[in-house]
Structures are given as structure tokens and as C-alpha cells.
Design an enzyme around this catalytic site. Structure first.
Site, PDB file in Angstrom:
ATOM      1  CD  GLU A   1       3.872   0.633   7.316  1.00  0.00           C
ATOM      2  OE1 GLU A   1       4.853   1.149   8.088  1.00  0.00           O
ATOM      3  OE2 GLU A   1       3.698   1.694   6.694  1.00  0.00           O
TER       4      GLU A   1
ATOM      5  CG  ASP B   1      -0.274   0.035   2.721  1.00  0.00           C
ATOM      6  OD1 ASP B   1       0.764  -0.608   2.796  1.00  0.00           O
ATOM      7  OD2 ASP B   1      -0.700   0.864   3.353  1.00  0.00           O
TER       8      ASP B   1
END
Ligand code: BES
Ligand code: MN
Ligand code: MN
Length: 457
Positions: A155, A90
Site C-alpha cells: 500500500e 507494510d
């Protein structure tokens, strides 16, 4: 003589780079729900590639939001250790978009760098890990040790999904150590291992005054103004010397050892250059009596990210807003815990709130600080591999940023982490014009190959 896997990586590098560009074209912004499909696409791309290069048990693991990607290969001959390879697919949002010199999801090469959102944080590094595995597998039809892969898609939003998965200690995460590529070199060309990260709590303060927005001429003088109240609260969090005023906040902070401080003093660091070219402000701020590296690596801090609410459009509107809020985070260092720090902060904010308003303090996400011991064979193997590839001794640094899963690997899996990352301090991660130095992508792959070969013996 380079290993045959390194030779394979060199030969195939142009393809590796083109593949990374495809991954970077997927706008996998985890915090924006409209990109959920893109996050899934990034996860599926990684899974398909892991399968193609010969990894087994490749699957997506559902979490509250974005899936984890899991794969393993556990057939190393003899008694070989197991590594858990971690990275995140991400990325951060791209705003302010008009400051990008080229569109964030159209990767381009400029002056030896690859520009795109996620190029350094963390898709470029994840791809380096995958390409290291591909090279080892292609050159030897086997890996030099047992490998598990776990990639995350949350994250940048706190990593709740991976945390509860790791905390459940699934047998498929049984490992001797973790390899994380999500950090940076201290300086260009200087091989670096990160051995400490700050933890964090990310919070939101909401202040409410009147029951609805009011005309500021009719009610100004009688109705409480939540922005003024919030400004007082925020201003009360720190004094003018940068010291945080929450009672008990610093209790228990464990300072770095004399040896660690001495090692930091010998790092190539020019404070004036840092001020000018990295920060770009007219002066640096922070707690008196601590160097910049101490202030950003080993001291807790508090920052305000935004104060949403009220009237922020062009022009003027005479209103007393009913509510105001602030996004406030704190970075934590060894000796501090998120739960205790949040409790102290919350009661202090409630105490200093001015009369006439209601205050609510919420925790959005949190993560523990981590400190890695360097006296283990994995760190030693890493320094040998790095010396071979970069021709220099490794420096050990800490980082002010946070990767909460490092603490969880330690606590729940008993696994020490090797944080071998290849970003650079000026890569503009989380900012416009994020880049990854092309040479670091190339030498990063070679470093990871040689590291895994060293550990495998
Ligand atoms: N890769 C960074 C952390 C990092 C940055 C490590 C620089 C070393 C050097 C990571 O992706 C990150 O940005 N983490 C967030 C964590 C948070 C959202 C829980 C951070 O530090 O703000
Ligand atoms: Mn990262
Ligand atoms: Mn990040």
C-alpha cells in the site's frame, strides 16, 4: 448488554495487545528491498493467525513484490451479505531515526499510547480487524455474515499488485461491500467514518545538462546547471498564492455540495490549534478562499518531496552536476483522473524547461480519488455500532490521504467501502514517533465486532 463477542474481546484484550506488539516488531518496510523477508514474515504471521482463529482458504497470493494475504469464511446461516475486509501490513521507512524517542520496531506503551512504526498505519488497525473476527468466531463458533479478508503489503508504495489482482475480478473477491480500517477519527473520542479520499500521481523529474560532472570554476559561465534549471521548473509549478499553474489542471474539479461544506463547518476544528500543535509552522499556506478542511480534503495540491542529486555531503565541493532530479506528487480530487493530470503536467514541465537541458518526466505510481455515497445500509449499520461503542453520533469526513484500492473496489467489484478507522490526527503516521492510542485499539475492536453483528442482523 454487550454481545458475547464484545465480552470475549474485553477479557482477552491484554493478550491481543501483546500479539500486536509482536507484529510490530517485524520491520515490514515495503519500499526497501532489504526488508522483503520481513514483509513476507508479516504476511505469514497474519495468515497463520487467520487460520488459527478458524478462517478458511487462507493463502498468500504472489504479486510483483509483496504477497497479498487472503482468507474467507462463507458459512453464515440464511441470506447474509459478504464483506471484504481490507488493510495493509507494510509500513513506511523510519528515517529520520534519531528523532524517535524509542526504537521504531520495539513497541512501548507511553501515556496511553503504543509507540512503534506501523502502530496506527496500519498494523494496529489490521490487528483490530483480526481480533474482531477472532472474538466473533470464539463467542459464536460462527461469523454473523460471510467474510473475505484481503491484506496488502504494497500500500505504501502504490499498491500495483493488489490493483491488477482486483482488476482481474477473481470470483473469490465477490462481495457486497468492503470494510477498510486505515483512516482516522476526526478528534479523540469522536466516532468517524471517512467518505472521501484524494487520489494521487507520484512523479519524478530528471534534468540533464553536461555529459558529466564538471569543475565549476573551469566551466561555470558556459555549462548549464541542472539544479538551477530544476529550481526554475519547480518554482513554475505554483504561484505565490498556492495556485497550481499547470494549464487545465483544475478543469472538471467537482466541488463538495453545500450540505457537505455545512457539515464540515460544524466539526470541532480550531485552525490556530491545528497550526500550532499539528503543523508547527509560523503560518499556514494554501489557496486563498478555501478553509483548511477544504484545502486538504477537497482541493487538488502539489508537493515536492526531495531533490536528489549533486553534492549534498558535509563541507564544499565545486562541481556542476550533470543531472538533478525532483520527486513531485499531486493529490487529486473527484473530477480529476491520474492519466489526464499526468499528461497536462508532463507537457507543461517540458514547456517551461530552460534552454540547454534535457528533461524527462516519469510517473512512479498513481491512484484515483474516491467519494463514497452514505445512503446505504452498511453505512447506517456502522453509525449504529459506533454510537453504541462511543456514545456519540458519527461524523462523516473526508481525508487528504490516498488509499487507491477504494476506487478499485468500487470500479471492479461494484463494492462500496465503509472506511472505519481508529487513528488520530496526531498519530505521527509516516513520521517519527508513530503511535496508536491504546483506547482506540480497544474500542476499535469493539466497534468492528458490533458493526459486523449489525450488518449480519
Ligand atoms: N492510511 C494512509 C492514508 C490515509 C492517511 C488515510 C490519513 C486517511 C488519513 C495510507 O497508508 C497512505 O499513507 N497512503 C499513501 C498512498 C500512496 C503511497 C499511494 C498516501 O496517502 O500518501
Ligand atoms: Mn495506511
Ligand atoms: Mn500510510
Amino acid at each position: 448488554m454487550p454481545s458475547s463477542a464484545v465480552a470475549y474481546a474485553r477479557q482477552n484484550h491484554p493478550r491481543f495487545l501483546e500479539e500486536l506488539k509482536s507484529l510490530l516488531r517485524i520491520p515490514s518496510v515495503s519500499t526497501l528491498p532489504e526488508h522483503n523477508g520481513d514483509c513476507l514474515k508479516a504476511a505469514e504471521t497474519l495468515a497463520a493467525e487467520l487460520k488459527r482463529i478458524g478462517m478458511e482458504h487462507v493463502r498468500l497470493i504472489e504479486t510483483v513484490v509483496h504477497p497479498l494475504v487472503y482468507a474467507d469464511w462463507l458459512h453464515a446461516a440464511g441470506r447474509k451479505p459478504t464483506v471484504l475486509i481490507y488493510g495493509h501490513y507494510d509500513v513506511q521507512p523510519t528515517d529520520p531515526l534519531d528523532e524517535w524517542l524509542s526504537p521504531p520496531f520495539e513497541p512501548v506503551e507511553r501515556n496511553g499510547n503504543l509507540y512503534a512504526r506501523g502502530s496506527a498505519d496500519d498494523k494496529g488497525q489490521v490487528w483490530a480487524q483480526v481480533k474482531a473476527l477472532e472474538s466473533l468466531m470464539a463467542a459464536n463458533r460462527a461469523l454473523p455474515l460471510n467474510v473475505r479478508v484481503l491484506f496488502e503489503g504494497d500500500e505504501e508504495v502504490g499498491g500495483e499488485g493488489i490493483e491488477s489482482y482486483v482488476a482481474s475480478r477473481p470470483p473469490e473477491l465477490k462481495t457486497d461491500f468492503a470494510l477498510i480500517s486505515d483512516t482516522e477519527l476526526f478528534a479523540p473520542g469522536l466516532p468517524t467514518l471517512c467518505v472521501g479520499l484524494r487520489g494521487m500521481i507520484y512523479t519524478e523529474i530528471e534534468v540533464r545538462g553536461a555529459k558529466t560532472d564538471l569543475h565549476s570554476g573551469m566551466y561555470g559561465g558556459a555549462a548549464p546547471n541542472p539544479f538551477v534549471a530544476l529550481a526554475r521548473i519547480v518554482a513554475g509549478l505554483k504561484d505565490e498564492n498556492g495556485r497550481i499553474l499547470i494549464p487545465g489542471f483544475y478543469d472538471g474539479v467537482i466541488p463538495p455540495s453545500a450540505e457537505e461544506l455545512a457539515a464540515w463547518r460544524s466539526l470541532p476544528f480550531d485552525e490556530e490549534e491545528y497550526r500550532k500543535s499539528e503543523v508547527g509552522s509560523k503560518q499556514l499556506v494554501g489557496e486563498a478562499g478555501y478553509s483548511v478542511l477544504e484545502r486538504t480534503w477537497a482541493r487538488p495540491t502539489l508537493d515536492v518531496h526531495g531533490m536528489p542529486g549533486g553534492f549534498t555531503g558535509a563541507g564544499a565541493k565545486t562541481v556542476i552536476p550533470a543531472k538533478a532530479s525532483a520527486k513531485v506528487s499531486m493529490r487529486l480530487v473527484p473530477g480529476m483522473t491520474p492519466a489526464r493530470t499526468f499528461a497536462l503536467y508532463k507537457s507543461y514541465v517540458e514547456k517551461i524547461a530552460p534552454a540547454g537541458v534535457d528533461v524527462e518526466v516519469r510517473l512512479i505510481h498513481s491512484g484515483d480519488p474516491s467519494l463514497i455515497r452514505v445512503d446505504n445500509p452498511y453505512i447506517e449499520a456502522a453509525t449504529r455500532a459506533l454510537h453504541e461503542v462511543w456514545g456519540k453520533d458519527t461524523v462523516f469526513i473526508r481525508s487528504g490521504g490516498s488509499i487507491p484500492i477504494v476506487g478499485d473496489f468500487d470500479r471492479h467489484l461494484g463494492a462500496p467501502s465503509v472506511m472505519m478507522g481508529f487513528g488520530l490526527p496526531d498519530d505521527n503516521i509516516h513520521a517519527p514517533n508513530e503511535k496508536f492510542h491504546l483506547k482506540n485499539f480497544e474500542l476499535g475492536i469493539q466497534s468492528l465486532i458490533r458493526f459486523l453483528e449489525e450488518v449480519g442482523g
